[in-house]
Each structure stands twice: as structure tokens, then as C-alpha cells.
Design an enzyme around this catalytic site. Structure first.
Site, PDB file in Angstrom:
ATOM      1  N   TYR A 107       0.857  -1.308   0.090  1.00 16.98           N
ATOM      2  CA  TYR A 107       0.150   0.063  -0.005  1.00 16.98           C
ATOM      3  C   TYR A 107       0.796   1.342  -0.049  1.00 16.98           C
ATOM      4  CZ  TYR A 107      -3.146   3.603   1.686  1.00 16.98           C
ATOM      5  OH  TYR A 107      -3.938   4.812   1.638  1.00 16.98           O
ATOM      6  N   GLU A 195      -3.168   7.583  -4.181  1.00 17.13           N
ATOM      7  CA  GLU A 195      -3.207   6.366  -3.357  1.00 17.13           C
ATOM      8  C   GLU A 195      -3.158   5.062  -4.600  1.00 17.13           C
ATOM      9  OE1 GLU A 195      -6.846   4.193  -1.977  1.00 17.13           O
ATOM     10  OE2 GLU A 195      -6.242   4.643   0.037  1.00 17.13           O
TER      11      GLU A 195
END
Ligand code: GDP
Ligand code: MN
Length: 389
Positions: A107, A195
Site C-alpha cells: 500500500y 493512493e
């Protein structure tokens, strides 16, 4: 403005951030064509602004043009909702990408933290899943670094993210080279968020962005003429635009039974029962918690502007919303509007008895009621087909 994944990736590519090779398709035929071009194993991905597509069936791995065709057709049929089950969106395009073997999923995100007036970078070896969940269950697996926008991202920040985020040794070099590019993209695009979930390590040792959620800061639009172009892809049809103006969440569909319900979940089941009853819905419309006269007359007005609509099914489950107030809203709305298609109302839940009685006591030539959801759907479908019910 929340960009679609394919738009975000196009921008990332300009900053030399590796992303899988892919093509955008607007029809199942185009998706199978893209698959032929890209080679057999591809992933077909819904392009919607809401998150968690994977869990809702919006990401499908396939290995032939025929399978890609079917996957795309299925995806175009899904109504996506956000994590809270609210909001609803249909995918108008799919992104078809060459699929590879994944060794690990990480992530990585950069956001503008308005409270601290700084940038915040987050990295974790626990990618591919909901980062809030990781934050709750395994906070040590997450590295967070605050960046002073006047000083920018330094090498030591990047190292802190990669080591603190527990990124596998094999992926470190790739991750270290991507981080400054992502930061540059954030600043130069005037994005408030980039993101990447997941950032992946592929079977052949490459690190790339497999997903991209980019949010551009609308107040910077004046210095980026390309924002306008990106926005055009988000344009919805006239009916959807009008609904949005009234704070209603409407999605235009192809059938002839207009649908009004409260709560995205209930509206979706309503589409299903209409289908089970042999009909097809003309729209998805969630009035949410407020079913006042104003909300209902706006809803009815917008729905009846679609000439395909032959009947309307109002399906309300009274929880916090009281059915007697909904009945009052319907009666008032019908007094204001000139509705010339039959309306079937099903009320259940809080004060349903009272609501039904109010509708019975205020007869309107176009108004019918039904006690059950299936019964109401059958009635609405029969009426749409011109059969008196
Ligand atoms: P999201 O559910 O909207 O976040 O969609 P993502 O693009 O993040 O994809 C969800 C998951 O699908 C990823 O975490 C991967 O596990 C899987 N996935 C997506 N693309 C590929 C691919 O090209 N190859 C493989 N093997 N898995 C993929
Ligand atoms: Mn993702």
C-alpha cells in the site's frame, strides 16, 4: 475531482511511474478486442469513482477474448455502492489490462493533510486491502511520514517509508525509485491524494502501480486546462444531472418501470424483484432518508420525464422514515404534478398501516397500492406491459 483509475494511470505514466499496459473499453466487444491485442491473460476492471470494486465483482481475471467479453458484460450490469452501501454508480467503461503474476501487494499513498498543512505519505507491506482495517489490526505494519511541502520529499523520507513499511527486499529498489515520482506527480498535478493500492511486486521482479486513486484539487483547475478534459469523462446524462441537482441519486437504466426507493440496498433489491416479475427497471433512484413531498415530487417529475417509463414502483421501508409522512409526501406530490402513468406504492415498516390508509382515503386515478414487495413489482410490471392490474 475523483479520477477514474484509467485517468489516474494515464497521468502517472507521464511521471514515468510503471503501470500495466492496458486499454479502455466501452462495450464488451471492445473489451474482447483489447484482450486480443494485449495477449490472453488480462484483468477487466470497472471504472467507477467508488472504492472496493474488487469485492463487488468489478475486477475480473480472464484468459480469453470471449471471457473478457462476458466479464465486461457482467461488470456493466453491476450497480456499485460506496463502503457504507450508499451512493450508486454504474461503470460506463472497463479498463482491460495485461495481467501478470503478483509476488506481493503493498500500500502506498500521498495525501494533502489540510490540518497540518503538510503532505502525508503512508506505506505498508499489507496492500490490496482496506488500509483503515490494517491501521486497526496491525498498526505496526504501516509507516507514516510527514513532508514539509516547502522542503519536499527527501531520500531519507523514502527510505523511512520503505523500511518502516516492511517492503520486501526484492521490491525496495523499485519502490525507492517510484516514491519521488509519485510525490512529484502529487505536487505538479495539484492532487490532494494519490493512493496506490496495491503497489505490486510482479513475478519478474518489477514494482508497479496496479491500482490508482487520484483526486485532483478542483480549486487548482484554473492553472491546469487538462482538468476540463478529464471532467468530461465523468459527465452523466441529462436525467442523472438533473437528479443530482436536487440531491437525488439516480442512475438511468434501459427498462420501462420507474423505481423510487429509500436506501441503496432496498433499491437494488427492488431492481431484482422487478426483473423476477418479468419486467425491467428504467432507473435506480434512492431518495435516502428523506421522503418528503418535495423529494417525492422532484423524483416523480424527473422519472416521468423519461418517455420510456410506463409505470412507477415506489418501494419504501419505514425505519427512521415514517410511512405516514411518506404517504403524505406522495399525496402532496401527486396534487402538484400531472402524472399520467400508473404508480404502485408499497409501504412497510414504521406506521405502514396508517400510511396505507392515507393513500386509500385520498384516491388518485393513477395510484395503486400493494402489500408486498413482490406483489407490487408484479403489479407495476403488468401495468408497464399495458395489462390492467
Ligand atoms: P479495488 O478492489 O477497487 O481496489 O481494485 P484493485 O485494482 O486494487 O484490484 C483488487 C485486487 O485484484 C488486487 O488487490 C489484486 O489482488 C487483484 N488484481 C488486480 N489486478 C490484477 C492483476 O493484473 N493480476 C493479478 N494476479 N491480480 C490482480
Ligand atoms: Mn485497489
Amino acid at each position: 475531482m475523483d479520477l477514474f483509475e484509467y485517468q489516474g494511470k494515464e497521468l502517472l505514466r507521464k511521471f514515468e511511474i510503471p503501470v500495466p499496459e492496458g486499454r479502455v473499453a466501452s462495450t464488451p466487444e471492445e473489451a474482447s478486442e483489447a484482450t486480443r491485442f494485449l495477449g490472453s491473460r488480462v484483468v477487466v476492471k470497472a471504472q467507477v469513482a467508488v472504492g472496493g470494486r474488487g469485492k463487488q465483482g468489478g475486477v475480473k481475471l480472464v484468459s480469453s477474448p470471449e471471457e473478457a467479453h462476458e466479464a465486461a458484460a457482467q461488470i456493466f450490469d453491476i450497480t456499485f455502492t460506496d463502503q457504507e452501501g450508499r451512493g450508486a454508480e454504474r461503470s460506463k467503461r472497463v479498463l482491460v489490462e495485461r495481467a501478470g503474476e503478483l509476488k506481493a501487494e503493498y500500500y502506498c499513498s500521498f495525501i494533502l493533510d489540510r490540518t497540518s498543512r503538510k503532505h502525508l505519505a503512508i506505506m505498508s507491506s499489507e496492500g490490496g486491502m482496506d488500509i483503515e482495517e490494517v491501521n486497526r489490526t496491525n498498526p505496526d505494519a504501516i509507516a507514516k511520514v510527514t513532508i514539509d511541502p516547502l522542503l519536499g520529499l527527501s531520500d531519507f523520507h523514502a527510505r523511512e517509508l520503505v523500511f518502516g513499511g516492511n517492503i520486501d527486499e526484492e521490491a525496495r529498489k523499485g519502490a525507492l525509485s517510484i516514491l519521488p515520482k509519485l510525490y512529484r506527480a502529487l505536487v505538479e498535478l495539484d492532487a490532494s491524494q494519490i493512493e496506490i493500492n496495491p503497489l505490486v511486486l510482479t513475478g519478474d521482479g518489477k514494482v508497479m502501480a496496479l491500482d490508482a486513486k487520484v483526486i485532483l484539487d478542483d480549486s487548482a483547475a484554473f492553472r491546469h486546462p487538462f482538468y476540463e478534459e478529464l471532467k468530461a469523462a465523468h459527465e452523466v446524462n441529462e436525467q442523472e444531472r438533473k437528479a443530482k441537482e436536487h440531491g437525488l441519486n439516480l442512475i438511468k437504466l434501459d427498462g420501462d418501470v420507474g423505481i423510487i426507493g429509500n436506501g441503496a440496498g432496498l433499491v437494488m433489491s427492488t431492481l431484482d424483484v422487478v426483473k423476477d416479475a418479468g419486467g425491467s427497471a428504467a432507473n435506480f433512484l434512492d431518495v435516502g432518508g428523506g421522503a418528503s413531498a418535495e423529494v417525492l415530487s422532484n423524483s416523480l417529475q424527473i422519472i416521468t420525464e423519461n418517455p420510456e417509463v410506463k409505470s412507477i414502483f415506489i418501494n419504501i421501508f419505514g425505519g427512521i422514515t415514517r410511512c405516514d409522512l411518506v404517504a403524505e409526501g406522495i399525496i402532496h406530490a401527486l396534487a402538484r404534478l400531472d402524472v399520467d402513468v400508473p404508480i404502485v406504492v408499497r409501504l412497510d415498516g414504521t406506521n405502514a398501516e396508517q400510511g396505507r390508509k392515507m393513500l386509500a382515503d385520498a384516491p388518485h386515478p393513477m395510484l395503486k397500492t400493494a402489500d408486498t414487495m413482490l406483489g407490487a413489482a408484479e403489479k407495476a410490471v403488468a401495468l408497464a406491459h399495458g395489462e390492467g392490474a
